[in-house]
Design an enzyme around this catalytic site. Structure first.
Site, mmCIF file in Angstrom:
data_model
loop_
_atom_site.group_PDB
_atom_site.id
_atom_site.type_symbol
_atom_site.label_atom_id
_atom_site.label_comp_id
_atom_site.label_asym_id
_atom_site.label_seq_id
_atom_site.Cartn_x
_atom_site.Cartn_y
_atom_site.Cartn_z
ATOM 1 N N ARG A 20 -0.802 4.660 0.159
ATOM 2 C CA ARG A 20 -1.703 5.607 0.308
ATOM 3 C C ARG A 20 -1.139 6.411 1.479
ATOM 4 N NH1 ARG A 20 -7.200 2.355 0.600
ATOM 5 N NH2 ARG A 20 -5.673 0.546 1.290
ATOM 6 N N ASP A 63 0.891 -1.134 -0.028
ATOM 7 C CA ASP A 63 -0.011 0.062 0.119
ATOM 8 C C ASP A 63 0.724 1.240 0.059
ATOM 9 O OD1 ASP A 63 -1.918 1.966 0.964
ATOM 10 O OD2 ASP A 63 -3.281 0.305 1.194
#
Ligand SMILES: [Zn+2]
Length: 473
Positions: free
Chosen positions: A383, A381
């Site tokens: 983000r 990830d």
């Protein structure tokens, strides 16, 4: 800027970029090689002579000690707009102000669209001297200022809290000719969603305007404005390391990240976010009003095109439904939509991962869901939810009654930023598309919120997705 321009910037030694001291040479169309002297950070470019035939000089970078460099003061986190000062990112040297010398921010207005802006100027479709006419562009509702904008722990580092009203609070700068642009725009709209058209929502004439689900909404688009000391601090790294990574890992984007340590603000060429508010905007900052929130990261394949490999659109629609229902009961609902496609890895990486998942021996299954992303991208990830709560602080949010999300990363980021979440609401089982069970079960096993059972390793292996056998290629 032309050769011989008396106003041209003085040369001064570059700092910190190995190799930048060499002569920079360029071959002109007529074959003449020209170059700047050692120590200069500019060069003469071929192919674009000015109106008088002179060769235009490109300013590659600037330095804090350079003659004429006098950035307009920008005191991030100051409590008033006057004390804070405007975010000035333009390099325009036309008009009454030499923005290149006075600007106090690196990067460009427009987020990822700054590159299209450059194409428009390069192709001649847009005059570089164009200045926006901001008549009647102000927000239709008031937002702030809130104490969170200027608290000493710097709750907002990834957007400009004054970015929606520079037309008003920095009008004197605009009047004096500074090329200054809003980084946030607020407007009102009506919206309809097919899933919510079939009598799911009750018409009330205020929030839901018609029987077929026409919804009243206030929305705001936000472009990123990064205060680099605060961004570095959120990631627990030092600012120099952050600047160097931003410069080097993007093909040498914005040399001033290295040469202008005095400039602390950077407008990165990335997507921003959009907020959708159901009910009165000012209720967001009022702790006596019930608040329902969904923070959603873009998934274009599902959100727009209805792909069934994940739960993104159904969860988003459910979030909107819950937001509207809270607003109808006298509270307020907030959807925050981030342009962080494919966990901010992008859609190319995402589709590569889909292929790897579907082709693996044994078929697509929950037990290997995250491993495939890591194999391709190196991480699960990107983000970085630590910047996400800034928008909640901008809106004055003090607590969230209902969080329509199962993400532990989003929950931890918001609570860690000092905003309590009173209840977490999972997506209803009947809204989970069959092929997205792999994602759903893998996420719950990895720590996503659930009110139900956390699956064992054997159960993870048993949750399988669709194979490609039923798709004609
Ligand atoms: Zn998705």
């Amino acid at each position: 800027m032309r050769i011989g321009d008396k106003d041209r910037l003085e040369k001064s030694p570059p700092m910190g970029i190995p190799g930048n001291q060499a002569n920079v040479k360029s071959t002109l169309d007529n074959g003449t090689i020209v170059g700047s002297s050692p120590g200069s950070a500019s060069f003469f470019t071929g192919g674009s002579p000015g109106k008088d035939g002179a060769i235009e000089r490109v300013i590659l970078t600037t330095y804090p000690t350079q003659s004429g460099i006098r950035p307009v003061p920008l005191n991030w986190g100051a409590s008033s707009s006057e004390e804070r000062g405007p975010v000035l990112a333009s390099r325009s040297q036309t008009g009454p102000i030499n923005n290149l010398k006075e600007r106090n921010a690196m990067g460009a207005y427009g987020g990822s669209y700054s590159v299209y802006h450059a194409l428009a100027v390069g192709s001649g479709a847009l005059q570089a001297t164009h200045r926006p006419d901001f008549t009647d562009t102000e927000p239709p509702v008031n937002i702030g200022p809130y104490p969170q904008w200027s608290e000493s722990d710097m709750k907002i580092v990834s957007m400009d809290p004054w970015g929606h009203i520079p037309q008003t609070v920095f009008k004197d700068y605009l009047d004096r000719g500074y090329d200054l642009r809003p980084t946030i725009a607020v407007t009102k709209a009506h919206m309809r969603l097919p899933e919510l058209a079939e009598g799911t929502l009750k018409q009330d004439g205020v929030i839901v305007l018609s029987e077929d689900g026409e919804i009243n909404v206030t929305k705001a688009a936000v472009e990123p404005v990064w205060w680099l000391p605060g961004i570095a601090s959120r990631f627990g790294i030092d600012e120099t390391k952050l600047r160097r990574a931003l410069f080097e890992d993007t093909g040498g984007m914005y040399p001033e990240l290295i040469t202008r340590p005095d400039m602390k603000v950077f407008l990165p060429p990335i997507g921003g976010l959009t907020i959708y508010v159901f009910g009165p905007m000012e209720y967001l900052a009022d702790p006596t009003k019930k608040l329902t929130v969904r923070v959603h990261d873009e998934c274009n394949g599902s959100d727009v095109f209805g792909s069934d490999i994940c739960t993104c659109r159904p969860y988003l629609i459910y979030g909107i439904q819950r937001c509207v229902e809270t607003a109808q009961k006298g509270g307020v609902g907030l959807i925050v939509y981030f342009r962080k496609e494919g966990r901010a890895l992008g859609e190319v990486t995402k589709f590569l991962v889909y292929n790897a998942r579907k082709r693996q021996a044994g078929g697509d299954r929950a037990s290997t869901y995250f491993q495939h992303t890591e194999n391709v991208a190196g991480v699960k990830d990107m983000r970085f939810q630590s910047l996400m709560p800034d928008v909640l602080h901008w809106l004055g949010v003090q607590k969230i009654d209902e969080m329509i999300s199962m993400s532990n990363m989003k929950y931890d980021a918001i609570v860690g930023a000092g905003i309590p979440i009173l209840e977490r609401v999972p997506i209803p089982d009947e809204m989970v598309p069959p092929d997205s069970q792999v994602e759903m079960v893998a996420k719950v096993a990895s720590g996503y919120f659930t009110q139900g059972h956390v699956p064992t390793e054997a159960e993870l292996n048993a949750v399988k997705g669709r194979t490609w056998d039923d798709i004609a290629h």
